[in-house]
Design an enzyme around this catalytic site. Structure first.
Site, mmCIF file in Angstrom:
data_model
loop_
_atom_site.group_PDB
_atom_site.id
_atom_site.type_symbol
_atom_site.label_atom_id
_atom_site.label_comp_id
_atom_site.label_asym_id
_atom_site.label_seq_id
_atom_site.Cartn_x
_atom_site.Cartn_y
_atom_site.Cartn_z
ATOM 1 N N HIS A 201 0.811 -1.210 0.000
ATOM 2 C CA HIS A 201 0.000 0.000 0.000
ATOM 3 C C HIS A 201 0.844 1.260 0.000
ATOM 4 O O HIS A 201 0.467 2.262 -0.598
ATOM 5 C CB HIS A 201 -0.950 -0.021 1.194
ATOM 6 C CG HIS A 201 -2.153 -0.855 0.933
ATOM 7 N ND1 HIS A 201 -2.766 -1.605 1.878
ATOM 8 C CD2 HIS A 201 -2.842 -1.055 -0.210
ATOM 9 C CE1 HIS A 201 -3.793 -2.230 1.337
ATOM 10 N NE2 HIS A 201 -3.852 -1.920 0.073
ATOM 11 N N GLU A 456 -18.259 -25.155 -18.277
ATOM 12 C CA GLU A 456 -17.947 -25.574 -16.909
ATOM 13 C C GLU A 456 -18.811 -26.742 -16.455
ATOM 14 O O GLU A 456 -18.740 -27.177 -15.317
ATOM 15 C CB GLU A 456 -18.056 -24.401 -15.939
ATOM 16 C CG GLU A 456 -19.316 -23.591 -16.044
ATOM 17 C CD GLU A 456 -19.318 -22.346 -15.154
ATOM 18 O OE1 GLU A 456 -18.410 -22.167 -14.332
ATOM 19 O OE2 GLU A 456 -20.270 -21.555 -15.287
ATOM 20 N N ASP A 480 -15.584 -25.312 -11.822
ATOM 21 C CA ASP A 480 -16.808 -26.110 -11.840
ATOM 22 C C ASP A 480 -16.645 -27.348 -12.704
ATOM 23 O O ASP A 480 -17.181 -28.408 -12.379
ATOM 24 C CB ASP A 480 -17.977 -25.256 -12.357
ATOM 25 C CG ASP A 480 -18.552 -24.403 -11.235
ATOM 26 O OD1 ASP A 480 -18.753 -24.953 -10.136
ATOM 27 O OD2 ASP A 480 -18.762 -23.200 -11.445
ATOM 28 N N CYS A 527 -10.695 -19.484 -17.569
ATOM 29 C CA CYS A 527 -10.765 -18.480 -16.495
ATOM 30 C C CYS A 527 -10.886 -19.132 -15.125
ATOM 31 O O CYS A 527 -11.071 -18.432 -14.133
ATOM 32 C CB CYS A 527 -11.893 -17.485 -16.734
ATOM 33 S SG CYS A 527 -13.513 -18.242 -16.830
HETATM 34 C C1 PEP Z 1 -15.117 -21.692 -12.836
HETATM 35 O O1 PEP Z 1 -16.062 -22.402 -12.491
HETATM 36 O O2 PEP Z 1 -14.004 -22.147 -13.154
HETATM 37 C C2 PEP Z 1 -15.262 -20.232 -12.851
HETATM 38 C C3 PEP Z 1 -14.313 -19.461 -13.347
HETATM 39 O O3 PEP Z 1 -16.394 -19.692 -12.324
HETATM 40 P P1 PEP Z 1 -16.641 -19.550 -10.745
HETATM 41 O O4 PEP Z 1 -15.362 -19.914 -10.063
HETATM 42 O O5 PEP Z 1 -17.079 -18.163 -10.518
HETATM 43 O O6 PEP Z 1 -17.733 -20.539 -10.525
HETATM 44 MG MG MG Z 2 -18.025 -21.552 -12.380
#
Ligand code: PEP
Ligand code: MG
Length: 620
Positions: A201, A456, A480, A527
């Protein structure tokens, strides 16, 4: 690195550190030593407990008042984004869970409040220190600040002095954000700090204040005396103590030339080598960031990273996943279309020209909204797109808000938890309806805003081909995908060992998705947290994943790993794994063997080699 004293006193000394905020400062040293307070243990008499808890509550009120005061000064000096640091401190000192734990310990263990405060907050610091998230490690100083404030009241000590009479360079072992703000009100020319890191910070505040700063100077402060002449070189990361006349003259010249160009304060050195996350054989990987919507601090950090990549000569880093539902979790009601549109537009503006991927609300599962009803199997229940499709008014309001933010041309929309093609068809009908509504109102939006889906759920990976004609891109949610493929609840620590995101079954589904996308000529990104796992990088590259979105703190290490690999070699690794491996252990062994053979293991270890970040997964 430490410096070496020459034979006589006041001989020049040089120290290297990290240039946290650019610019050159010249002036005498002001040594700031804040004496850290510690509390002693003793047994309270039962009759003292009531009074002790009252003293503790009074200390909390005082600490809050002080932090609020500093926050107000910070807001005037650096604006609301950097002053959010103090909001986070305020949240911690107002956290009823922590506060009532302390009261309970005073009452039941018969310990003095100061001792319990010291113990509890030190425990938090240890947790932050030992975590694998550098951003958290750098928050240790914030916790120290709160702890010291409370101790000061509980131990009846005097207020710290944060005033400099003569324009000086502040030299300290550590500096809290509050110190930095308060010193900035007097004549401070720059900060030279032994500890800290580029994302600490103090570093962020120094940049916001436009004051040159060096951090990570190790033990430099011990070798500097008050009044020593200093040159703080925030361009080259050097601190020169008692420079000779020639050096001083050169720096004074450089400093006067720099006036007028001093607004270029971003671009810390370490990010400039981020340029072009390309493998050795030229395969480009677009590195992006995941953002938990709702936290101003998180947005400000991500924005800073994006901008500094740009000023370091790279493309600005975009957002590969914005979890918009986090905003809902902080509020009781669904935000209106207007409120959402303001928020999304703000993000689109702040990250422009980089892309901002807004995922529609993914509530349900473990992200329960207050008021929603109980389900026996929430992860297999009313979740993500399923809820949106059942709540047309809410879904349309969000889609219109996203479309309105798309007018700048850098927004993409993404649907979570898509399981069947019918769901996607219906979601696209809603999107068309939202476009129609805006056309009638003559509201501008991007007619070509890219539309994507998360892969997912295993059915979506297996049927990826059938979704492709309807979308512009795919994004793999490995978190997921792993839980649904292996039937392992991602948040249940009883079975955490069974949650294996490098299991060959998961990898085969990712490969199927990547192959389908390639055949369909559409980009595919990832992601989920797998993108942050160093062992996964060669596998994902070998599969042809062209975009990886990770938490902001992992951007740099991921980009570094990409540049160390060759895609053709990674492809062979993937073929070998998919042909032979039948367990996650075997997959890991093969990847490790691959890295050892190429003498990359040390470099990969430096980028935090770990099989899976359990803590992060447990968060969701
Ligand atoms: C995932 O499921 O990999 C994802 C990126 O979504 P979340 O973690 O928000 O479920
Ligand atoms: Mg997800």
């Amino acid at each position: 690195m430490s410096g070496t004293r020459h034979t006589e006193a006041k001989q020049p000394l040089r120290f290297s550190g990290i240039a946290a905020s650019r610019g050159i400062a010249i002036g005498p040293a002001y040594r700031y030593e804040r004496q850290l307070l510690y509390a002693e243990d003793r047994k309270l008499d039962v009759s003292e407990v009531g009074h002790e808890i009252e003293r503790f509550d009074a200390a909390v009120v005082k600490a809050r008042q002080e932090i609020e005061k500093v926050r107000r000064v910070a807001e005037q000096k650096v604006g609301s984004s950097a002053s959010a640091i103090f909001e986070a401190q305020m949240m911690m000192v107002s956290d009823e869970f922590i506060l009532s734990n302390i009261r309970q310990s005073v009452k039941h263990e018969l310990k003095p409040a100061a001792f319990v405060v010291d113990r509890e907050f030190s425990e938090h610091q240890r947790m932050f220190e030992t975590g694998d998230n550098p951003l958290m490690r750098e928050r240790v100083d914030d916790v120290e600040d709160i702890k010291q404030r409370l101790l000061r009241y509980l131990l009846d000590r005097k207020k710290w002095l944060s005033k400099i009479e003569v324009p000086s360079i502040l030299v300290a072992e550590t500096l809290t954000p509050a110190d930095a703000i308060l010193f900035a009100r007097s004549s401070v020319l720059g900060f030279a700090i032994d500890g800290g890191g580029i994302t600490s910070h103090v570093a962020i505040l120094a940049r916001s204040l436009g004051l040159p700063a060096l951090v990570a100077l190790h033990s430099a402060s011990q070798q500097i005396e008050a009044g020593d002449m200093l040159i703080l070189d925030g361009e080259r990361g050097e601190l020169i103590v008692n420079p000779d006349a020639e050096t001083l003259r050169e720096y004074e010249q450089e400093q006067s030339l720099a006036v007028g160009t001093s607004s270029i304060t971003e671009a810390p050195a370490f990010e400039s080598d981020f340029a072009g996350a390309r493998t050795q054989d030229g395969h480009a990987v677009r590195v992006q960031m995941n953002l938990e919507f709702g936290s101003e601090i998180a947005i400000a950090e991500a924005e800073r990273l994006s901008k500094s990549a740009m000023s370091g000569g790279s493309q600005p880093i975009g957002l590969g996943l914005v979890r918009t539902e986090h905003f809902l979790l902080l509020h009781d009601d669904f935000p209106t279309e207007e409120e959402q549109s303001t928020l999304y537009r703000d993000l689109a503006d702040r990250f422009h020209p980089a892309c901002v991927t807004l995922r529609t609300f993914d509530v349900g599962g473990d992200k329960v909204l207050s008021g929603s009803y109980h389900e026996d199997n929430p992860f297999l229940g009313w979740r993500g797109l399923r809820i949106s499709l059942d709540e047309p008014d809410l879904f349309l309001a969000q889609l219109r808000a996203i479309l309105r933010a798309s007018a700048r041309g850098n927004v993409r929309v993404m649907f979570p938890m898509v399981t069947t093609a019918e769901e996607l068809v219906r979601a696209l009908e809603f999107l068309e309806q939202a476009r129609h509504d805006l056309r009638i109102k003559e509201e501008p939006f991007d007619q070509n805003m890219p539309v994507g889906i998360m892969i997912e759920v295993p059915s979506a990976a297996i049927m990826a081909e059938s979704f492709l004609p309807m979308v512009d891109y795919l994004s793999i949610g490995s978190n997921d995908l792993t839980q649904y493929t292996l039937a392992v609840d991602r948040g249940n620590d009883l079975i955490a060992g069974l949650y294996q995101d490098l299991h060959p079954a998961v990898l085969r589904l990712i490969q199927m998705t990547a192959d389908a996308a390639r055949r369909g000529g559409k980009p595919v990104s990832i992601c989920g947290e797998l993108g942050s796992n160093p062992l996964a990088t060669p596998v994902l590259i070998g599969m042809g994943i062209s975009e990886m979105s990770v938490v902001p703190t992992d951007v740099h290490s991921l980009a570094t790993r990409v540049t160390l690999l060759r895609q053709d070699e990674c492809k062979l690794l993937v073929d070998h794994i998919l042909d032979n491996a039948v367990s996650a252990e075997e997959v890991k062994r093969q990847i490790l063997h691959f890295l050892v053979e190429r003498e990359l293991i040390d470099r990969f270890s430096q980028t935090a080699l770990r099989t899976r970040s359990g803590a992060r997964m447990m968060k969701r």
